[in-house]
Design a protein around this motif. Structure first.
Motif, PDB file in Angstrom:
ATOM      1  N   ALA B 609      46.568  48.018  23.896  1.00 36.27           N
ATOM      2  CA  ALA B 609      46.122  47.080  24.931  1.00 36.27           C
ATOM      3  C   ALA B 609      47.333  46.494  25.647  1.00 36.27           C
ATOM      4  O   ALA B 609      47.350  46.370  26.878  1.00 36.27           O
ATOM      5  N   ILE B 610      48.356  46.141  24.877  1.00 38.10           N
ATOM      6  CA  ILE B 610      49.545  45.530  25.491  1.00 38.10           C
ATOM      7  C   ILE B 610      50.264  46.530  26.382  1.00 38.10           C
ATOM      8  O   ILE B 610      50.704  46.209  27.495  1.00 38.10           O
ATOM      9  N   LEU B 611      50.324  47.789  25.913  1.00 41.53           N
ATOM     10  CA  LEU B 611      50.967  48.813  26.745  1.00 41.53           C
ATOM     11  C   LEU B 611      50.242  48.978  28.073  1.00 41.53           C
ATOM     12  O   LEU B 611      50.843  49.104  29.130  1.00 41.53           O
ATOM     13  N   TYR B 612      48.908  48.966  27.999  1.00 40.14           N
ATOM     14  CA  TYR B 612      48.106  49.047  29.231  1.00 40.14           C
ATOM     15  C   TYR B 612      48.483  47.893  30.148  1.00 40.14           C
ATOM     16  O   TYR B 612      48.724  48.064  31.339  1.00 40.14           O
ATOM     17  N   LEU B 613      48.489  46.697  29.534  1.00 38.06           N
ATOM     18  CA  LEU B 613      48.735  45.487  30.316  1.00 38.06           C
ATOM     19  C   LEU B 613      50.103  45.560  30.991  1.00 38.06           C
ATOM     20  O   LEU B 613      50.236  45.301  32.191  1.00 38.06           O
ATOM     21  N   ASP B 658      45.880  36.851  35.325  1.00 44.94           N
ATOM     22  CA  ASP B 658      44.708  36.743  36.199  1.00 44.94           C
ATOM     23  C   ASP B 658      43.761  37.935  36.088  1.00 44.94           C
ATOM     24  O   ASP B 658      43.175  38.382  37.067  1.00 44.94           O
ATOM     25  N   LEU B 659      43.623  38.439  34.899  1.00 43.31           N
ATOM     26  CA  LEU B 659      42.692  39.557  34.720  1.00 43.31           C
ATOM     27  C   LEU B 659      41.373  38.981  34.198  1.00 43.31           C
ATOM     28  O   LEU B 659      41.115  38.953  33.006  1.00 43.31           O
ATOM     29  N   HIS B 660      40.561  38.478  35.146  1.00 45.29           N
ATOM     30  CA  HIS B 660      39.361  37.732  34.755  1.00 45.29           C
ATOM     31  C   HIS B 660      38.346  38.582  34.020  1.00 45.29           C
ATOM     32  O   HIS B 660      37.795  38.179  32.998  1.00 45.29           O
ATOM     33  N   GLN B 661      38.086  39.720  34.591  1.00 45.93           N
ATOM     34  CA  GLN B 661      37.080  40.579  33.956  1.00 45.93           C
ATOM     35  C   GLN B 661      37.429  40.848  32.501  1.00 45.93           C
ATOM     36  O   GLN B 661      36.594  40.758  31.614  1.00 45.93           O
ATOM     37  N   GLU B 662      38.680  41.194  32.285  1.00 43.36           N
ATOM     38  CA  GLU B 662      39.133  41.516  30.952  1.00 43.36           C
ATOM     39  C   GLU B 662      39.036  40.283  30.054  1.00 43.36           C
ATOM     40  O   GLU B 662      38.619  40.366  28.894  1.00 43.36           O
ATOM     41  N   ALA B 663      39.389  39.121  30.628  1.00 43.78           N
ATOM     42  CA  ALA B 663      39.290  37.881  29.859  1.00 43.78           C
ATOM     43  C   ALA B 663      37.846  37.639  29.443  1.00 43.78           C
ATOM     44  O   ALA B 663      37.555  37.254  28.297  1.00 43.78           O
ATOM     45  N   ALA B 664      36.903  37.914  30.366  1.00 42.23           N
ATOM     46  CA  ALA B 664      35.494  37.714  30.051  1.00 42.23           C
ATOM     47  C   ALA B 664      35.090  38.556  28.848  1.00 42.23           C
ATOM     48  O   ALA B 664      34.378  38.101  27.956  1.00 42.23           O
ATOM     49  N   ILE B 665      35.572  39.788  28.848  1.00 40.50           N
ATOM     50  CA  ILE B 665      35.233  40.654  27.726  1.00 40.50           C
ATOM     51  C   ILE B 665      35.765  40.049  26.429  1.00 40.50           C
ATOM     52  O   ILE B 665      35.073  40.010  25.402  1.00 40.50           O
TER      53      ILE B 665
END
Ligand code: GTP
Ligand code: MG
Lengths: 224, 864
Positions: B609-613, B658-665
């Protein structure tokens, strides 16, 4: 009409080649041997010798999906072989009556050839026999031509109406077609003979529903 | 015309040497076993005893001794002699009279002629009579043919047939008489009186001759120097023979027709009517086949024509390259003294020789057909192609040799066109062969592989890769290398399990040292490495492949089958450690671990996940929106399917980025649905996503959980703390949600939540739906309860039925299985009252006696 006839033939000879004995008749020098050699081995001999006795070759030919083996007997046209030809007539299926379009005598003699054949081949009276009238050497110049196509057609009309074709063994015109035509005309007459068999076809159809009902019964029995 | 079918052997060289006077000439002969009868022009009959001696292979020598001389005293030549050995009689035609003689003492039976005024006669060679001591003859008188049966004692007249002209010659077969009249041949059936004219001839200078050939078929001399085959129906089924010289006499010895002329004996084959041999023989008078022996006479001498063994004739024909004739002769040969197998073997050999002749003439199709039908040893064929035989083969060409070919290059004098045709032939021949049998696989496979390599055939690789080949590997490898078929070479190394060599060759192709377009590229190489059991090779080539293409190269780890990954050398930590220098490969590898292998280790999930980010941030900086979208999709997918990562850590980073969608998940993962929905509704204004969130999260969960979540979303929409404008905005999504998913709400609760100022008509759809759902639930529950009660009743009844009967155990009872009594009072009972020991009852639900299965109670009551 065509379908039941076709079926009729199949019932007689399933998947086997039909062997047909073909005799070629006509005056000496009209090109009988050349026609046969053109048809069988596709070559032409400018200096063909008169045939002595009879010569014989086989060739397979496919017509409407069926394969026929033609056993071709090329007879000697010269008068001196007259008596020796006749044992080859018996049992033949097809007869090619040949003349040369540049030789009126050979055309005039067609009637004699036809009668000789009918007499010795034991063709039953009143039966139509698959003849094919072949006018060979159409490659000759128009000055040399002595028999016109119309004239030949007219003769055919008066003599049982066999099909007529003009060929050249020299340049291969219509040679293959002539033999195909002869076989087709044989098949056509044969089909007519087969007509009584159509009754059998109907019989078969009548049996089918019976078979199906018995089949149902046995299935029912098994599942019980 | 150079078959040597017959050879002359002298039988009686000259009558005079045997004591006859100078004027005596041989007129006719008959032979019966070892007795030779000679009829002379001066009315004598001489009996000789023959002695036949074999000398060398196929050579016969005759010795003759005069036994008896009978002078018939008729002053005329003896025209014809026929022996009837069963009757011990000779039939003789002399001076138009038929005489019957004792075969041994040559005394005339009855002292004089039996019949007079006879022009000719013959034996029926195939009579329809059952008595072995009776023969049938046909005699020709002036205008009459007569059939007689002849016994030891007398002549019995059978039939007369009138003929229009006197008969000169006759032959009889069954009921058919073939007669040569003055001007024509005619066939008469003396049973049915059927007459069939055959053909006519001029009477001058014509000698009619009749010879029976087979059943109801005759060979007749004909005008214009012909020989006509005619059967009893008057039909000619074979083309005529053209005699080279005027014919005097005829004999038939299958498959040859022998025609005697004044100076020559002509030998024709009945198979193709062509002349095969001419034996000079001057002054010949008669020729005949006497029980398989051919004798020919001149006025003075008798010779035997001994057939050259057909094997020898075939040999001569083959030496002459007359293949068709040789095969035809062999097929029709007389196989006497040979078993079917022996003949088959010999015939195969002939076919093989013939095939090599066709081959030499460049007639490859014909050659192939004969090679196949003659079951040739394929090595014979391979061995004429230089270089194709593996050195490890033990093959030597057969002796005597089947052909005189050294090799194809010499045979075709290096003609390239011919050579390539020959190769093409070999190619098809070997392929066909391989389909049919696996004999001589070493030679066949080696040769086929070499041919493929040489003509650069596309089948080469598949041929090796199918790994059913048995070739000589070393030999083939040399050949492939020489032919620059490097990919095939590597495949063959691999086929021989020499992976080291195989990989080296491929590595050379990849690095450009070798060139081979058939090689499928790095992917193929990677796949091979991944498929190898030993990780040794993998590590050896890891840098080689990864430095060329990280994403493809990582396949050496990811494409391995799962069970091997856990071997020590390939533990994920080790691999990750190694992959450090190849970041793209790391991502691929982690994806493989997390998504494909579903390895449940938090660090990998978080790491990925961190690598993606990191990548997203990098791409965002570069302004590559497309890549960002793609990566975010991957990230979201990961966040959704996995629940092993460290949520808090990631949450912080998502919010930072600011990755809202991801935060929602992520909020959803830690059950902070209000926050998640808040983000979706307020930050992203994605109402559909909010609804989907509820649906996805509650999937498979209980009703209560569902109600709660939907209520939460409704609450977010209807939050009273919202300013008026927002409330307006959320009104329609709120209503839409209510109306669309009425069943997911608790209606009572909803009524509490909705603002009191809403009119009923606004929520009418929702209310109606909610009512219907609740009514439906109520009814379904009732039905279920009733059904359960019914089932309970049935089971109670079954139980009652089982317990209804009592059984009493007596001393006389015994166990159904071991047939011993019950001793301790314990027993097992099956529902059908079968009793056994407890220890004997092996299946609790299957009756050991009847095999009945009591698994389901229902089976107890088959009626229902
Ligand atoms: N121009 C021309 N000449 C032909 C043709 N067909 C045959 N000839 C010539 O006609 C001559 C006789 O041909 P053959 O085929 O031997 O005649 P045939 O009918 O077999 O004669 P017989 O065997 O005696 O009965 C030969 O010289 C051939 O070259 C043709 O189509 N065109
Ligand atoms: Mg001819």
């Amino acid at each position: 009409m065509a379908a039941p006839n076709f079926q009729g033939r199949h019932m007689r000879q399933p998947s086997k080649n039909t062997l047909l004995k073909v005799v070629i008749l006509g005056d000496g020098g009209v090109g009988k041997s050349c026609l046969m050699n053109r048809f069988v081995s596709n070559h032409f001999d400018e200096h063909s010798f008169h045939t002595i006795g009879v010569e014989f070759l086989n060739k397979d030919i496919e017509i409407n999906g069926e394969v026929y083996t033609l056993q071709i007997w090329d007879t000697a046209g010269q008068e001196r072989f007259k008596s020796l030809r006749t044992p080859f007539y018996r049992g033949s299926d097809i007869c090619l009556l040949t003349y040369a379009v540049d030789d009126r005598t050979s055309f005039r003699n067609l009637a004699l050839w036809r009668n000789e054949f009918l007499y010795y081949a034991d063709v039953k009276e009143g039966m139509t026999f698959p003849f094919l009238v072949v006018g060979n050497k159409v490659d000759v110049s128009s000055e040399q031509r002595e028999v016109s196509c119309e004239e030949a057609r007219a003769w055919c009309m008066e003599n049982g109406n066999p099909p007529h074709v003009e060929t050249s063994a020299k340049d291969a015109t219509n040679v293959e077609q002539a033999f195909s035509l002869a076989v087709e005309s044989w098949a056509h007459l044969e089909a007519k003979l087969d007509r009584p068999y159509i009754g059998d076809t109907v019989d078969l159809r009548r049996q089918q529903p019976e078979q199906r009902s018995s089949c149902c019964l046995s299935v029912g029995g098994n599942t019980e | 015309m150079s078959v040597k079918a017959f050879e002359f052997v002298s039988v009686i060289e000259a009558l005079q040497q045997l004591g006859e006077n100078a004027q005596t000439k041989i007129e006719c002969i008959e032979c019966c076993g070892k007795e030779l009868y000679v009829g002379t022009n001066d009315s004598s009959l001489i009996l000789y005893a023959l002695e036949e001696k074999k000398e060398g292979i196929g050579k016969v020598v005759y010795k003759s001794r005069k036994v008896r001389h009978k002078f018939l005293d008729l002053k005329k030549p003896v025209k014809c002699i026929k022996a009837a050995s069963a009757l011990n009689r000779l039939l003789i035609l002399c001076d138009s009279s038929l005489l019957i003689l004792n075969m041994h003492d040559l005394e005339i039976i009855g002292g004089g002629p039996k019949l007079r005024g006879i022009s000719t006669f013959c034996l029926n060679e195939n009579p329809n009579i059952n008595n072995p001591f009776c023969i049938q003859i046909c005699v020709a008188r002036k205008r009459q043919l007569q059939v007689y049966n002849v016994t030891e004692e007398k002549l019995i007249h059978i039939k007369d047939i009138g003929v229009p002209e006197p008969a000169i010659g006759v032959a009889v077969d069954g009921s058919y008489i073939c007669a040569a009249l003055l001007t024509q041949y005619t066939v008469y059936n003396f049973d049915t009186n059927f007459t069939q004219q055959l053909f006519t001839y001029g009477r001058e200078n014509f000698l009619p001759i009749i010879r029976r050939i087979t059943k109801e078929e005759f060979l007749l001399s004909a005008p214009e120097g012909l020989g006509m085959f005619v059967n009893a129906e008057g039909m000619s089924n074979r083309p005529p023979i053209q005699w080279s010289y005027p014919l005097r006499a005829l004999a038939y010895s299958h498959p040859y027709i022998l025609g005697l002329s004044d100076d020559v004996i002509m030998v024709y084959s009945i198979l193709d009517q062509q002349q095969k041999q001419a034996l000079p023989f001057i002054g010949g008078r008669s020729i005949g086949n006497f029980d398989g022996r051919i004798y020919v006479t001149s006025g003075m001498a008798v010779y035997s024509l001994t057939p050259v063994p057909w094997e020898k004739q075939v040999e001569v024909l083959l030496a002459d390259s007359r293949v068709e004739e040789a095969l035809e002769l062999a097929q029709n040969a007389n196989r006497v003294g040979m078993t079917k197998e022996q003949f088959q073997k010999l015939y195969h050999k002939i076919q093989q020789q013939a095939a090599f002749i066709h081959f030499s003439n460049g007639e490859f199709d014909k050659a192939q057909e004969l090679f196949v039908s003659g079951s040739v040893d394929p090595r014979e064929v391979i061995s004429i192609f230089p270089g194709l035989m593996p050195p490890s083969s033990t093959f030597v060409r057969s002796i005597p040799p089947l052909h005189g070919i050294a090799d194809v290059i010499q045979l075709f004098h290096g003609d390239e066109g011919k050579l390539s045709e020959a190769k093409q032939f070999l190619h098809h021949f070997l392929e066909d062969l391989r389909e049919k049998s696996h004999q001589h696989a070493l030679e066949v496979d080696t040769a086929l592989l070499k041919v493929y390599a040489e003509i650069n055939a596309p089948e080469l690789e598949a041929f090796i890769a199918a790994s059913e080949i048995t070739c000589d590997v070393r030999d083939c490898c040399d050949w492939l290398e020489k032919s620059k078929c490097y990919h095939a070479l590597a495949l063959l190394h691999r086929h021989a399990c020499d992976h080291d060599k195989a990989l080296k060759v491929w590595a050379k192709i990849i690095s450009g040292e070798y060139k081979d377009d058939r090689f499928h590229g790095l992917e193929f190489f990677v796949e091979c490495l991944a498929n190898l059991k030993e990780p040794e090779f993998l590590w050896r080539y890891a840098d080689f492949v990864l430095s060329r293409d990280q994403e493809v190269g990582v396949g050496i780890f990811t494409l391995r089958s799962a069970q091997e990954v856990n071997s020590d050398a390939l533990k994920p930590d080790t691999v990750l450690n190694y992959l450090h220098q190849y970041p793209k490969a790391v991502v691929k590898y982690l994806e493989h671990l997390v998504i494909k292998q579903e390895i449940q280790a938090e660090k990998f999930h978080t790491h990925l996940a961190i690598l993606y980010l990191e990548d997203i941030l990098k791409k965002r900086k570069e302004g590559n929106q497309e890549a960002v979208m793609e990566l975010r999709t991957k990230l979201r997918y990961l966040l959704q399917v996995s629940s092993l990562y460290r949520v808090q850590l990631l949450l912080g980073k998502m919010n930072e980025a600011d990755l809202h969608q991801e935060a929602a998940i992520l909020y959803g993962k830690i059950e902070e649905h209000e926050k998640a929905l808040d983000i979706l509704v307020h930050n992203l204004k994605d109402f559909k996503a909010a609804e989907m969130y509820c649906i996805n999260t509650t999937e498979g969960k209980g009703l209560k959980y569902k109600h709660n979540l939907f209520h939460t979303l409704l609450a977010v929409y209807l939050d009273p703390k919202l300013e008026a404008s927002k409330r307006e905005e959320y009104l329609s999504p709120a209503l839409e949600l209510l109306n669309a998913r009425a069943g997911d709400f608790d209606a009572a609760k909803v009524l509490e939540m909705i603002p009191p100022n809403w009119s009923v008509s606004v929520v009418e759809v929702f209310l109606r739906g909610a009512l219907r759902t609740s009514l439906h639930k109520y009814r379904m529950t009732k039905v279920e309860s009733a059904l359960a009660r019914g089932e309970n009743l049935q089971n109670r009844f079954a139980l009652y039925h089982l317990q209804r009967l009592s059984i009493s155990l007596h001393e006389s009872n015994y166990c159904c299985i071991c047939k011993k009594p019950f001793l301790d009072g314990s027993f097992a009972r099956y529902p059908n009252n079968v009793l056994t020991h407890v220890s004997c009852a092996r299946h609790s639900s299957i009756c050991p006696l009847t095999g009945k299965n009591f698994k389901s109670l229902a089976s107890l009551y088959p009626g229902r």
